[in-house]
Design a protein around this motif. Structure first.
Motif, PDB file in Angstrom:
ATOM      1  N   THR A  72       0.859  -1.180   0.000  1.00  0.00           N
ATOM      2  CA  THR A  72       0.000   0.000   0.000  1.00  0.00           C
ATOM      3  C   THR A  72       0.890   1.223   0.000  1.00  0.00           C
ATOM      4  OG1 THR A  72      -1.650  -1.197   1.305  1.00  0.00           O
ATOM      5  CG2 THR A  72      -1.892   1.202   1.165  1.00  0.00           C
ATOM      6  N   THR A  73       0.628   2.115  -0.950  1.00  0.00           N
ATOM      7  CA  THR A  73       1.345   3.385  -1.034  1.00  0.00           C
ATOM      8  C   THR A  73       0.373   4.499  -0.655  1.00  0.00           C
ATOM      9  OG1 THR A  73       0.752   3.868  -3.332  1.00  0.00           O
ATOM     10  CG2 THR A  73       2.705   2.467  -2.967  1.00  0.00           C
ATOM     11  N   ILE A  74       0.867   5.708  -0.614  1.00  0.00           N
ATOM     12  CA  ILE A  74       0.005   6.848  -0.284  1.00  0.00           C
ATOM     13  C   ILE A  74      -1.170   6.951  -1.251  1.00  0.00           C
ATOM     14  CG2 ILE A  74       1.371   8.553  -1.576  1.00  0.00           C
ATOM     15  CD1 ILE A  74      -0.307   9.149   1.860  1.00  0.00           C
ATOM     16  N   GLU A  75      -0.961   6.550  -2.500  1.00  0.00           N
ATOM     17  CA  GLU A  75      -2.057   6.599  -3.476  1.00  0.00           C
ATOM     18  C   GLU A  75      -3.188   5.648  -3.112  1.00  0.00           C
ATOM     19  OE1 GLU A  75       1.658   7.868  -5.786  1.00  0.00           O
ATOM     20  OE2 GLU A  75       1.201   6.287  -4.338  1.00  0.00           O
ATOM     21  N   GLY A  76      -2.890   4.625  -2.301  1.00  0.00           N
ATOM     22  CA  GLY A  76      -3.907   3.672  -1.880  1.00  0.00           C
ATOM     23  C   GLY A  76      -4.600   4.038  -0.582  1.00  0.00           C
ATOM     24  N   ILE A  77      -4.163   5.111   0.057  1.00  0.00           N
ATOM     25  CA  ILE A  77      -4.739   5.541   1.334  1.00  0.00           C
ATOM     26  C   ILE A  77      -5.972   6.423   1.127  1.00  0.00           C
ATOM     27  CG2 ILE A  77      -4.297   6.932   3.417  1.00  0.00           C
ATOM     28  CD1 ILE A  77      -2.923   4.256   3.537  1.00  0.00           C
ATOM     29  N   GLY A  78      -5.904   7.291   0.151  1.00  0.00           N
ATOM     30  CA  GLY A  78      -7.015   8.196  -0.125  1.00  0.00           C
ATOM     31  C   GLY A  78      -6.769   8.949  -1.418  1.00  0.00           C
ATOM     32  N   THR A  79      -7.772   9.660  -1.865  1.00  0.00           N
ATOM     33  CA  THR A  79      -7.650  10.469  -3.082  1.00  0.00           C
ATOM     34  C   THR A  79      -7.961  11.916  -2.730  1.00  0.00           C
ATOM     35  OG1 THR A  79      -9.986  10.247  -3.688  1.00  0.00           O
ATOM     36  CG2 THR A  79      -8.467   8.521  -4.480  1.00  0.00           C
ATOM     37  N   PRO A  80      -7.618  12.857  -3.597  1.00  0.00           N
ATOM     38  CA  PRO A  80      -7.958  14.258  -3.292  1.00  0.00           C
ATOM     39  C   PRO A  80      -9.459  14.467  -3.043  1.00  0.00           C
ATOM     40  CG  PRO A  80      -6.388  14.180  -5.091  1.00  0.00           C
ATOM     41  CD  PRO A  80      -6.804  12.748  -4.812  1.00  0.00           C
ATOM     42  N   GLU A  81     -10.282  13.683  -3.710  1.00  0.00           N
ATOM     43  CA  GLU A  81     -11.738  13.797  -3.523  1.00  0.00           C
ATOM     44  C   GLU A  81     -12.218  13.080  -2.265  1.00  0.00           C
ATOM     45  OE1 GLU A  81     -10.467  12.182  -6.414  1.00  0.00           O
ATOM     46  OE2 GLU A  81     -10.217  14.139  -7.355  1.00  0.00           O
TER      47      GLU A  81
END
Length: 167
Positions: A72-81
């Motif tokens: 899991t990377t930061i991209e998998g934690i949440g999105t800007p939306e």
């Protein structure tokens, strides 16, 4: 060499040199630039990711070591939306300043929250069968992540805020 990684719930078959680091694979081969290359020696924590739920410095891991693992990377934690509770807290507490270390900080803090929930002690825990959620615990568990802007008090406040939001 070929390695199969599941990154942010998506499976990837990666052809790579056996000496390639997980950090370089994530950034250069899979196009996930959120994981930062800081010191490239495992000393700053900018490259922190979760491997099977455990935080690691991606610059110290070879891609070949993680065949079949879930990353899991930061991209998998949440999105800007749709920010995670930690991401929201970092924004609200202004604990990102320049932002370079922020992805690694958030990944490490994600692991920290799970470690405390699981009762895993740290060096500063009073007992071996659990840990209280204190500022001292946060500081100790985040000690592997450096911030050049010295936003440490705000980072700890954001982590505490996110922990309250989870409860």
């Amino acid at each position: 060499m070929k390695t199969t990684l599941t990154v942010n719930a998506t499976s990837h078959d990666v052809e790579h040199d056996p000496r390639r680091t997980l950090l370089d694979t994530l950034r250069d081969d899979l196009g996930l630039p959120g994981t930062k290359k800081g010191c490239d020696h495992g000393q700053c924590g900018a490259c922190t990711v979760l491997v099977n739920g455990t935080r690691v410095n991606a610059c110290l891991c070879l891609t070949a070591m993680h065949d079949g693992d879930e990353i899991t990377t930061i991209e998998g934690i949440g999105t800007p939306e749709r920010l995670s509770a930690l991401q929201k807290a970092f924004v609200e507490k202004d604990s990102y300043q320049c932002g370079y270390c922020t992805p690694g900080q958030i990944m490490s803090a994600t692991a920290l929250l799970q470690e405390i929930a699981d009762g895993a002690p740290s060096y500063v825990s009073d007992a071996l069968d659990g840990a209280a959620f204190t500022d001292e615990e946060i500081a100790e568990r985040m000690s592997g992540n450096l911030c050049r802007c010295s936003a440490y008090p705000l980072i700890r406040e954001a982590i505490a805020m996110a922990a309250e939001a989870k409860q």
